[in-house]
Design a protein around this motif. Sequence first.
Motif, PDB file in Angstrom:
ATOM      1  N   TYR A  37       0.852  -1.169   0.000  1.00 22.12           N
ATOM      2  CA  TYR A  37       0.000   0.000   0.000  1.00 22.12           C
ATOM      3  C   TYR A  37       0.894   1.227   0.000  1.00 22.12           C
ATOM      4  O   TYR A  37       2.091   1.145   0.247  1.00 22.12           O
ATOM      5  CB  TYR A  37      -0.974  -0.004   1.179  1.00 22.12           C
ATOM      6  N   GLN A  39       1.085   5.644   0.910  1.00 21.01           N
ATOM      7  CA  GLN A  39       0.476   6.749   1.635  1.00 21.01           C
ATOM      8  C   GLN A  39       1.182   8.037   1.263  1.00 21.01           C
ATOM      9  O   GLN A  39       2.392   8.186   1.494  1.00 21.01           O
ATOM     10  CB  GLN A  39       0.529   6.522   3.142  1.00 21.01           C
ATOM     11  N   ARG A  45      -4.321   5.812   3.555  1.00 14.79           N
ATOM     12  CA  ARG A  45      -3.733   4.607   2.955  1.00 14.79           C
ATOM     13  C   ARG A  45      -4.453   4.262   1.651  1.00 14.79           C
ATOM     14  O   ARG A  45      -5.677   4.321   1.575  1.00 14.79           O
ATOM     15  CB  ARG A  45      -3.901   3.451   3.934  1.00 14.79           C
ATOM     16  N   ASP A  97       2.957  -5.165   3.567  1.00 20.40           N
ATOM     17  CA  ASP A  97       2.351  -5.682   4.788  1.00 20.40           C
ATOM     18  C   ASP A  97       1.843  -7.088   4.545  1.00 20.40           C
ATOM     19  O   ASP A  97       1.714  -7.519   3.407  1.00 20.40           O
ATOM     20  CB  ASP A  97       1.262  -4.747   5.326  1.00 20.40           C
ATOM     21  N   TYR A 109      -8.058  -6.880   0.964  1.00 14.91           N
ATOM     22  CA  TYR A 109      -6.956  -6.181   1.612  1.00 14.91           C
ATOM     23  C   TYR A 109      -6.523  -4.926   0.873  1.00 14.91           C
ATOM     24  O   TYR A 109      -5.691  -4.169   1.387  1.00 14.91           O
ATOM     25  CB  TYR A 109      -5.786  -7.134   1.815  1.00 14.91           C
ATOM     26  N   TYR A 112      -8.280  -2.871   3.575  1.00 12.51           N
ATOM     27  CA  TYR A 112      -8.164  -3.100   5.012  1.00 12.51           C
ATOM     28  C   TYR A 112      -6.731  -3.416   5.399  1.00 12.51           C
ATOM     29  O   TYR A 112      -5.996  -4.037   4.646  1.00 12.51           O
ATOM     30  CB  TYR A 112      -9.087  -4.241   5.446  1.00 12.51           C
ATOM     31  N   ASN A 113      -6.369  -3.007   6.616  1.00 13.95           N
ATOM     32  CA  ASN A 113      -5.003  -3.199   7.097  1.00 13.95           C
ATOM     33  C   ASN A 113      -4.719  -4.666   7.411  1.00 13.95           C
ATOM     34  O   ASN A 113      -5.621  -5.440   7.695  1.00 13.95           O
ATOM     35  CB  ASN A 113      -4.763  -2.370   8.354  1.00 13.95           C
ATOM     36  N   TRP A 117       3.561  -4.730   9.104  1.00 12.48           N
ATOM     37  CA  TRP A 117       4.023  -3.910   7.988  1.00 12.48           C
ATOM     38  C   TRP A 117       5.410  -3.401   8.259  1.00 12.48           C
ATOM     39  O   TRP A 117       5.870  -3.366   9.412  1.00 12.48           O
ATOM     40  CB  TRP A 117       3.052  -2.761   7.711  1.00 12.48           C
TER      41      TRP A 117
END
Length: 127
Positions: A37, A39, A45, A97, A109, A112-113, A117
């Motif tokens: 991911y 940021q 995110r 992650d 995913y 979602y986290n 990570w």
Amino acid sequence: DVQLVESGGGTVQAGGSLRLSCAVSGFTFDGSAIGWYRQAPGKEREGVAYFSSRDSTTYYAVSLKDRFTMSRDTAKNTLYLQMNSLVPEETGVYYCDETANPVGSGSYYLYYNMEYWGKGTQVTVYS
């Protein structure tokens, strides 16, 4: 302990390419879900690409338009992200992650986290 260490970030001109790596330890790819991911400053995110053993499929964010490719080298326990035709809007910190017990597919995913990570690697794209 689970560890993920990203590398390969840098500064590139728009249209350029980068290949990110994520060296993982403390778990195996078998049965897990793993991905990337990013940021950007002041933004939330954004899931880039995810693979889950739940359906053995890699999902990508729609905005990537086939420019990014995620791959895994199980022998080296390393995850890669090949990024081509980069645009300035993709500047940010890129994280890998993972989760050992995925509850959904890779598409889940993207939003979602996961459990673990890394510290991320900076990617800067200038015009």
